[in-house]
Design an enzyme around this catalytic site. Structure first.
Site, PDB file in Angstrom:
ATOM      1  CB  SER A  50      -0.892   0.016   1.245  1.00 39.51           C
ATOM      2  OG  SER A  50      -0.094   0.183   2.411  1.00 39.51           O
ATOM      3  CG  ASP A  82      -4.064  -2.312  -1.787  1.00 36.84           C
ATOM      4  OD1 ASP A  82      -4.987  -2.358  -2.609  1.00 36.84           O
ATOM      5  OD2 ASP A  82      -4.245  -2.324  -0.542  1.00 36.84           O
ATOM      6  CG  ASP A 104      -8.817   3.647  -5.703  1.00 43.72           C
ATOM      7  OD1 ASP A 104      -9.843   3.835  -6.386  1.00 43.72           O
ATOM      8  OD2 ASP A 104      -8.817   3.593  -4.461  1.00 43.72           O
ATOM      9  CD  GLU A 134     -12.091   0.797  -5.089  1.00 43.64           C
ATOM     10  OE1 GLU A 134     -12.903   1.276  -4.271  1.00 43.64           O
ATOM     11  OE2 GLU A 134     -10.922   0.476  -4.794  1.00 43.64           O
ATOM     12  N   GLY A 181     -10.735  -1.116   6.448  1.00 42.93           N
ATOM     13  CA  GLY A 181     -10.539  -1.117   7.894  1.00 42.93           C
ATOM     14  C   GLY A 181     -11.538  -2.060   8.535  1.00 42.93           C
ATOM     15  CG  ASN A 254      -7.394  -6.584  -1.602  1.00 43.69           C
ATOM     16  OD1 ASN A 254      -7.238  -7.481  -2.433  1.00 43.69           O
ATOM     17  ND2 ASN A 254      -7.165  -5.319  -1.892  1.00 43.69           N
ATOM     18  CB  THR A 257      -8.272  -4.962   9.220  1.00 42.79           C
ATOM     19  OG1 THR A 257      -8.370  -3.773   8.428  1.00 42.79           O
ATOM     20  CG2 THR A 257      -8.650  -4.631  10.656  1.00 42.79           C
TER      21      THR A 257
END
EC number: 4.1.2.13
Length: 309
Positions: A50, A82, A104, A134, A181, A254, A257
Site C-alpha cells: 500500500s 494496492d 484507484d 476500482e 478497515g 484483500n 486489518t
C-alpha cells in the site's frame, strides 16, 4: 521460482470457484509469516504493498524481501501495488519490477476514471504487467484511503461492463458492501449478492476483487484491548459471506486489518507477560507466528485455496 502476474492464477481460481488471498505487507516478519503459511497450505499468493507500506519500509526494501521469500520458499508470488492513486505511482512500481498494479480512480467521475485507468493499462501491458482498477467507492479508513459512509457508492453493473470494455483492465474491484478497515455501523454487515451475481453474469469469466474483506475476529480485538489497547468494537465481513462471494466470480480477496490485529495482539500479550524482555526478535517472532496462523486460517476457511498449486 519467480515473480509472476495474476492472469493464469485468476483463471484457475475462477474455474475452481475459490479466491486468492491478497495480503498486505509492511516488514520482514509479516512477509515471512504469510509465505510460510502459503507454502504449507500449497496455496497461490499475492503480496501487496500500500501507499503506507511504501512510505514506511520503502519500495526497494519490500521488493528485495519478497524476492528473498521466493528464494526461500520456492513459491511463485504476485507483487501488487494496492491503491495506486495516480499514473506516476503506478509507473514507478511497474518500472521497479512489480508484476501487478492497482490504479484507484474511484474518487474521480466515471469518464476521468476510465481515462486514467486506460493510461495505466496501456503503459503496463506493454511491459507485461497486469492492472486492477476500482469502480464504486468503499467506505472506511485504511492507510491513505479515507471514504465517509455518505460518499460510498455501490458499483453499477452496466457501468462495470462499459468500464472493462473501454479500459482493457485485467480485474475490477467492486463495491457491494465491504468496508476498508473495520465495520463501524449500527446494523449487521451485508453484502449485495444480487448485485455481485449480476456483475459476474454480465462479465463472464472476468476476475472481480473484494477490498475491505477482513473479518475483524473479536478474539483479537479483545486480546489487543486486554493487553493495553483501546480498539473500539467493530464488525467485519462474516466468513461465510466471503466464501459465497468466491463462488460468484470474486477471484481476489484483500486481507490487511485481520493481520494487523493478530500480530498486535500477540506482541502485546508477550510484552505484558514478559516485561523484562527487550530483544525484538522475541516479540516480533511471536507476531510472525500470529501472522502465519491467521493466513493459514484464511486460506483454509475463507479463500478455500488450499492444495490448488
Amino acid at each position: 521460482m519467480a515473480l509472476i502476474t495474476s492472469k493464469k492464477m485468476f483463471q484457475k481460481a475462477y474455474e475452481g470457484k475459490y479466491a486468492i488471498g491478497a495480503f498486505n505487507v509492511n516488514n520482514m516478519e509479516i512477509i515471512q509469516g504469510i509465505v510460510e503459511a502459503a507454502k504449507e497450505e500449497r496455496s497461490p499468493l499475492i503480496l501487496q504493498v500500500s501507499a503506507g507500506a511504501r512510505k514506511y519500509a520503502r519500495p526497494t526494501y519490500l521488493k528485495k524481501l519478497v524476492e528473498a521469500a521466493i528464494d526461500d520458499t520456492g513459491l511463485d508470488v504476485v507483487l501488487h501495488l494496492d491503491h495506486g492513486e495516480n499514473f506516476e505511482i503506478c509507473k514507478q512500481c511497474i518500472d521497479d519490477g512489480f508484476t501487478s498494479v492497482m490504479i484507484d480512480g474511484s474518487k474521480h467521475p466515471f469518464e476521468e476514471n476510465i481515462e486514467l485507468t486506460k493510461k495505466v493499462v496501456d503503459y503496463a501491458h506493454k511491459r507485461g504487467v497486469v492492472v486492477e482498477a476500482e469502480l464504486g467507492k468503499l467506505a472506511g479508513i485504511e492507510d491513505d484511503v479515507n471514504v465517509s459512509a455518505k460518499d460510498a457508492t455501490f458499483t453499477d453493473p452496466d457501468q462495470a461492463v462499459e468500464f472493462v470494455e473501454r479500459t482493457g483492465v485485467d480485474s475490477l474491484a467492486i463495491a457491494i458492501g465491504t468496508s476498508h478497515g473495520a465495520y463501524k455501523f449500527k446494523g449487521e454487515p451485508r453484502l449485495d449478492f444480487e448485485r455481485l451475481e449480476k456483475i459476474s453474469h454480465m462479465l463472464p469469466e472476468f476476475p472481480l476483487v473484494l477490498h475491505g474483506a477482513s473479518t475483524v475476529i473479536p478474539e483479537f480485538v479483545d486480546a489487543c484491548n486486554k493487553f493495553g489497547g483501546n480498539i473500539p468494537g467493530a464488525k467485519g465481513v462474516p466468513e461465510d459471506m466471503l466464501r459465497r462471494a468466491s463462488k460468484l466470480g470474486v477471484c481476489k480477496i484483500n486481507i490487511d486489518t485481520d493481520l494487523r490485529l493478530a500480530m498486535t495482539a500477540a506482541i502485546r500479550k508477550y510484552l505484558v507477560e514478559s516485561p523484562d524482555v527487550f530483544d525484538p526478535r522475541k516479540y516480533l517472532g511471536k507476531g510472525r507466528d500470529a501472522i502465519k496462523d491467521m493466513v493459514k486460517h484464511k486460506i483454509k476457511n475463507v479463500l478455500d485455496s488450499s492444495n490448488t498449486l
